[in-house]
Design a protein around this motif. Structure first.
Motif, PDB file in Angstrom:
ATOM      1  N   MET A   1       1.010  -0.924   0.034  1.00  0.00           N
ATOM      2  CA  MET A   1       0.103  -0.073   0.056  1.00  0.00           C
ATOM      3  C   MET A   1       1.075   1.143  -0.006  1.00  0.00           C
ATOM      4  SD  MET A   1      -3.157   0.899   2.642  1.00  0.00           S
ATOM      5  CE  MET A   1      -3.891  -0.594   2.644  1.00  0.00           C
ATOM      6  N   THR A   2       0.612   2.286  -0.789  1.00  0.00           N
ATOM      7  CA  THR A   2       1.499   3.516  -0.840  1.00  0.00           C
ATOM      8  C   THR A   2       1.062   4.285   0.299  1.00  0.00           C
ATOM      9  OG1 THR A   2      -0.335   4.670  -2.192  1.00  0.00           O
ATOM     10  CG2 THR A   2       1.161   3.391  -3.402  1.00  0.00           C
ATOM     11  N   PRO A   3       1.623   5.244   0.571  1.00  0.00           N
ATOM     12  CA  PRO A   3       1.363   6.371   1.872  1.00  0.00           C
ATOM     13  C   PRO A   3       0.163   6.972   1.512  1.00  0.00           C
ATOM     14  CG  PRO A   3       3.779   6.545   1.242  1.00  0.00           C
ATOM     15  CD  PRO A   3       3.337   5.733   0.347  1.00  0.00           C
ATOM     16  N   GLU A   4      -0.146   7.255   0.359  1.00  0.00           N
ATOM     17  CA  GLU A   4      -1.564   7.821   0.022  1.00  0.00           C
ATOM     18  C   GLU A   4      -2.596   6.663   0.085  1.00  0.00           C
ATOM     19  OE1 GLU A   4       1.928  10.089  -1.775  1.00  0.00           O
ATOM     20  OE2 GLU A   4       1.227   7.815  -1.825  1.00  0.00           O
ATOM     21  N   GLU A   6      -2.682   4.364   2.127  1.00  0.00           N
ATOM     22  CA  GLU A   6      -3.039   4.036   3.302  1.00  0.00           C
ATOM     23  C   GLU A   6      -3.705   5.298   4.271  1.00  0.00           C
ATOM     24  OE1 GLU A   6      -0.162   2.398   7.340  1.00  0.00           O
ATOM     25  OE2 GLU A   6       0.704   3.257   5.722  1.00  0.00           O
ATOM     26  N   TYR A   7      -3.105   6.463   3.823  1.00  0.00           N
ATOM     27  CA  TYR A   7      -3.846   7.526   4.449  1.00  0.00           C
ATOM     28  C   TYR A   7      -5.339   7.803   4.124  1.00  0.00           C
ATOM     29  CZ  TYR A   7      -4.885  12.315   5.854  1.00  0.00           C
ATOM     30  OH  TYR A   7      -5.346  13.584   6.646  1.00  0.00           O
ATOM     31  N   THR A   8      -5.708   7.296   3.004  1.00  0.00           N
ATOM     32  CA  THR A   8      -7.211   7.413   2.599  1.00  0.00           C
ATOM     33  C   THR A   8      -7.886   6.199   3.395  1.00  0.00           C
ATOM     34  OG1 THR A   8      -6.759   6.189   0.479  1.00  0.00           O
ATOM     35  CG2 THR A   8      -6.760   8.627   0.675  1.00  0.00           C
ATOM     36  N   TYR A   9      -7.128   5.175   3.438  1.00  0.00           N
ATOM     37  CA  TYR A   9      -7.743   3.992   4.200  1.00  0.00           C
ATOM     38  C   TYR A   9      -8.085   4.219   5.720  1.00  0.00           C
ATOM     39  CZ  TYR A   9      -8.301  -0.249   6.856  1.00  0.00           C
ATOM     40  OH  TYR A   9      -8.933  -0.991   7.871  1.00  0.00           O
ATOM     41  N   LEU A  10      -6.873   4.898   6.303  1.00  0.00           N
ATOM     42  CA  LEU A  10      -7.142   5.265   7.754  1.00  0.00           C
ATOM     43  C   LEU A  10      -8.119   6.459   7.820  1.00  0.00           C
ATOM     44  CD1 LEU A  10      -3.216   5.035   8.619  1.00  0.00           C
ATOM     45  CD2 LEU A  10      -5.139   3.326   9.323  1.00  0.00           C
ATOM     46  N   TYR A  11      -8.096   7.657   7.121  1.00  0.00           N
ATOM     47  CA  TYR A  11      -8.993   8.486   7.294  1.00  0.00           C
ATOM     48  C   TYR A  11     -10.505   7.867   7.099  1.00  0.00           C
ATOM     49  CZ  TYR A  11     -11.256  12.866   6.112  1.00  0.00           C
ATOM     50  OH  TYR A  11     -11.871  14.315   6.149  1.00  0.00           O
ATOM     51  N   GLU A  12     -10.744   6.953   6.129  1.00  0.00           N
ATOM     52  CA  GLU A  12     -12.200   6.406   6.039  1.00  0.00           C
ATOM     53  C   GLU A  12     -12.594   5.412   7.330  1.00  0.00           C
ATOM     54  OE1 GLU A  12     -11.840   4.520   2.064  1.00  0.00           O
ATOM     55  OE2 GLU A  12     -11.731   6.409   1.204  1.00  0.00           O
ATOM     56  N   ARG A  13     -11.331   4.757   7.565  1.00  0.00           N
ATOM     57  CA  ARG A  13     -11.493   3.940   8.931  1.00  0.00           C
ATOM     58  C   ARG A  13     -11.832   4.557  10.110  1.00  0.00           C
ATOM     59  NH1 ARG A  13     -14.155   0.765  11.366  1.00  0.00           N
ATOM     60  NH2 ARG A  13     -13.138  -0.722  12.927  1.00  0.00           N
ATOM     61  N   MET A  14     -11.155   5.844  10.358  1.00  0.00           N
ATOM     62  CA  MET A  14     -11.495   6.747  11.398  1.00  0.00           C
ATOM     63  C   MET A  14     -13.021   7.058  11.524  1.00  0.00           C
ATOM     64  SD  MET A  14      -9.542   9.910  13.038  1.00  0.00           S
ATOM     65  CE  MET A  14      -7.916   8.957  13.168  1.00  0.00           C
ATOM     66  N   ALA A  15     -13.268   7.359  10.209  1.00  0.00           N
ATOM     67  CA  ALA A  15     -14.690   8.271   9.975  1.00  0.00           C
ATOM     68  C   ALA A  15     -15.836   7.132  10.403  1.00  0.00           C
ATOM     69  CB  ALA A  15     -14.952   8.718   8.784  1.00  0.00           C
TER      70      ALA A  15
END
Length: 171
Positions: A1-4, A6-15
């Motif tokens: 997974m690229t940093p980008e 991973e970031y979008t995954y974590l953002y969506e998961r946090m929401a």
């Protein structure tokens, strides 16, 4: 997974997680820091975005102030100005400062909360009252007449109790 990615995954998961727990939008103002602080401090996040930030273990509403500076501090900004100092003082007591039994000054660093200090509502009121009085008398004619004042690191150290040290609750 690229940093980008991973970031979008974590953002969506946090929401998603916040939706599941009814914690509110973690990306609204400092809500994610408030959620984080409630977990470390053993509090519950307040359900409303205005008013109290959290509910302590005794069921009392509490206030949080967060910073990313090297030392704890607390900015009390945008305080609605009343028509007289007597009304202002009553507002500070009943609705803004002493309404909250405890005020927590949380410092965040690199995605963690290494320290937190607690002052009582009375202590914060006593610290802020002379500062807000000066602010009250110097906002005449200003475009934005709201009051503001800060609780400094020195005032926190001299009056508060440290409740989180090195990211761990100590009380």
């Amino acid at each position: 997974m690229t940093p980008e990615q991973e970031y979008t995954y974590l953002y969506e998961r946090m929401a998603q997680l916040c939706e599941e727990r009814s914690w509110g939008d973690p990306f609204s103002y400092a809500r994610s820091k408030e959620i984080y602080a409630t977990i470390v401090l053993g509090h519950q996040i307040a359900s409303d975005y205005s008013g109290a930030d959290a509910i302590n273990q005794k069921g009392e509403e509490v206030e949080y102030k967060s910073t990313i500076q090297k030392t704890c501090r607390g900015a009390y900004t945008g305080i609605m100005k009343q028509s007289s100092w007597l009304e202002q003082d009553n507002y500070l007591i009943e609705q803004k400062i002493m309404k909250y039994s405890e005020h927590y000054f949380n410092r965040f660093e690199a995605g963690t909360m290494p320290e937190s200090w607690m002052l009582t509502g009375q202590q914060v009121y006593d610290i802020l009252l002379p500062k807000l009085y000066r602010s009250f008398n110097t906002t005449l004619g200003k475009k934005d007449p709201r009051l503001s004042a800060n609780v400094s690191w020195t005032e926190i150290k001299n009056n508060g109790v440290q409740v989180v040290k090195n990211g761990k609750r100590i009380k």
